[in-house]
Design an enzyme around this catalytic site. Sequence first.
Site, PDB file in Angstrom:
ATOM      1  CB  SER A 125      -0.894  -0.012   1.248  1.00 46.07           C
ATOM      2  OG  SER A 125      -1.521   1.233   1.440  1.00 46.07           O
ATOM      3  CE1 TYR A 150      -3.083  -0.395   5.404  1.00 46.56           C
ATOM      4  CE2 TYR A 150      -3.539  -2.737   5.706  1.00 46.56           C
ATOM      5  CZ  TYR A 150      -3.317  -1.641   4.871  1.00 46.56           C
ATOM      6  OH  TYR A 150      -3.311  -1.819   3.511  1.00 46.56           O
ATOM      7  CE  LYS A 154      -1.192  -4.578   3.425  1.00 42.43           C
ATOM      8  NZ  LYS A 154      -1.410  -5.906   2.817  1.00 42.43           N
TER       9      LYS A 154
HETATM   10  C1  WQD Z   1      -9.643   9.175   1.379  1.00 41.14           C
HETATM   11  C2  WQD Z   1      -9.903  10.649   1.639  1.00 41.14           C
HETATM   12  C3  WQD Z   1     -10.268  11.198   3.943  1.00 41.14           C
HETATM   13  C4  WQD Z   1     -14.009   9.004   4.383  1.00 41.14           C
HETATM   14  C5  WQD Z   1      -6.946   4.181   3.271  1.00 41.14           C
HETATM   15  C6  WQD Z   1      -5.804   3.406   3.835  1.00 41.14           C
HETATM   16  C7  WQD Z   1      -4.940   2.881   2.721  1.00 41.14           C
HETATM   17  C8  WQD Z   1      -5.782   2.109   1.755  1.00 41.14           C
HETATM   18  C9  WQD Z   1      -6.914   2.972   1.223  1.00 41.14           C
HETATM   19  C10 WQD Z   1      -5.661  -0.213   2.333  1.00 41.14           C
HETATM   20  C11 WQD Z   1      -9.190  11.150   2.887  1.00 41.14           C
HETATM   21  C12 WQD Z   1     -11.517  11.465   3.114  1.00 41.14           C
HETATM   22  C13 WQD Z   1     -12.849   9.536   3.857  1.00 41.14           C
HETATM   23  C14 WQD Z   1     -15.062   9.868   4.794  1.00 41.14           C
HETATM   24  C15 WQD Z   1     -13.737  11.744   4.105  1.00 41.14           C
HETATM   25  N1  WQD Z   1      -6.309   0.962   2.368  1.00 41.14           N
HETATM   26  N2  WQD Z   1     -12.731  10.893   3.715  1.00 41.14           N
HETATM   27  N3  WQD Z   1     -14.880  11.217   4.631  1.00 41.14           N
HETATM   28  O1  WQD Z   1      -7.281   7.081   4.146  1.00 41.14           O
HETATM   29  O2  WQD Z   1      -6.483   7.622   1.774  1.00 41.14           O
HETATM   30  O3  WQD Z   1      -6.426   5.280   2.590  1.00 41.14           O
HETATM   31  O4  WQD Z   1      -7.684   3.394   2.370  1.00 41.14           O
HETATM   32  O5  WQD Z   1      -4.628  -0.452   1.793  1.00 41.14           O
HETATM   33  O6  WQD Z   1      -3.963   2.054   3.286  1.00 41.14           O
HETATM   34  O7  WQD Z   1      -5.021   4.287   4.614  1.00 41.14           O
HETATM   35  O8  WQD Z   1      -8.607   6.346   2.114  1.00 41.14           O
HETATM   36  O9  WQD Z   1     -10.989   6.478   1.514  1.00 41.14           O
HETATM   37  O10 WQD Z   1     -10.353   6.470   3.978  1.00 41.14           O
HETATM   38  O11 WQD Z   1      -9.909   8.481   2.598  1.00 41.14           O
HETATM   39  O12 WQD Z   1     -13.602  12.979   3.970  1.00 41.14           O
HETATM   40  O13 WQD Z   1     -16.136   9.451   5.293  1.00 41.14           O
HETATM   41  O14 WQD Z   1     -11.294  10.844   1.886  1.00 41.14           O
HETATM   42  O15 WQD Z   1     -10.062  12.249   4.881  1.00 41.14           O
HETATM   43  O16 WQD Z   1      -8.760  12.479   2.623  1.00 41.14           O
HETATM   44  P1  WQD Z   1      -7.167   6.700   2.721  1.00 41.14           P
HETATM   45  P2  WQD Z   1     -10.041   6.884   2.585  1.00 41.14           P
END
Ligand code: WQD
Length: 338
Positions: A125, A150, A154
């Site tokens: 990741s 997590y 990785k």
């Molecule tokens: C994306 C953006 C949030 C939800 C995570 C893991 C990564 C991978 C992908 C496994 C951010 C914003 C999110 C919400 C929001 N997983 N957001 N409201 O955090 O980039 O990555 O998932 O491998 O390892 O860290 O993905 O989709 O959670 O967030 O505003 O209800 O959307 O702040 O900027 P992230 P995400």
Amino acid sequence: MKIVVTGGLGFIGSHTVVELQNDGFEVVVIDNLSNSTEEVINGIVAITGKKPLFEKLDLREKAAVQDFFKRHDDVKGVIHFAASKAVGESVGNPLLYYENNINTLVYILQELEKKKVANFIFSSSCTVYGQAETMPINENSAVQTAMSPYGNTKQIGEEIITDVAKVTAINAILLRYFNPIGAHPSTEIGELPTGIPQNLVPFITQTAIGLRKELMVYGDDYPTSDGTCIRDYIHVVDLAKAHVVALQRLLNKNNLEKVEIFNLGTGVGSTVLEVIHAFEKISGQKLAYKIVDRREGDITSAYANTDKANSILGWKTKLTLEQGMESAWKWEQKVRAV
Ligand code: WQD
């Protein structure tokens, strides 16, 4: 040629099984169904017409892993997805993550070493980069101190594989995913988040379908064009295809290094508001959302430099953010229609 896909009934795993079968591989799926259902097999069959072999197995049981590889002694490669992947959950329950994401990797590698199976692909990741210094992020960007157990699993996983590959016949490709989104265009398979979705896109589609009251946008005071965070949203079908290309590279063995790392993204960063607007455009409906405080642990920006994957793997994404949102929305509507 038999390929094992651990976590093969999960979101990225199931889409990869489809692409492997489309490429003529015989697939054996291992899954403990902790975050998926056997129903997913029906979706795979509906797309490819081929039923993968499936064994419900908990890879934390070392004896079960040994027994599996004793029975399947013609395995030519393993694509290892099986792992716990919720960042927030890992903070509160680190031992669950170290046991499920590290022990299982060790048990599989022990069997590959014993059986002299040379081809191993690891689901990693972009989280290993933390907040990278420069954008876009290339594979030489520094691996930062993990922001969560997590993410640490990785990083540790990559280090274990690197150490093992040095002294065994194993050749490994580490695929660092950016943000996988969307679903197969057939709507036969897609993302099935359990409980309240942690990730942005499933929360958007669940809000739009009426399952959630509104989307909370975690902060609009970041140093970006519109104040919201930037990520690289890659369509899961493009991501799945990259695994087949990586496997073919391992099998062809030309100019192969013992361990190769590839960032898998579109190379384009999109803000949260841009994702929301893309959804509104493809769905024709306004999304209910409100800006709230930042989420602990979020980084400002992450998007991939895709040069290495383009040049060495000969792979690049073909599907757009809008196509990702459209497929995610079609999937949500289908899943909720039942
Ligand atoms: C994306 C953006 C949030 C939800 C995570 C893991 C990564 C991978 C992908 C496994 C951010 C914003 C999110 C919400 C929001 N997983 N957001 N409201 O955090 O980039 O990555 O998932 O491998 O390892 O860290 O993905 O989709 O959670 O967030 O505003 O209800 O959307 O702040 O900027 P992230 P995400």
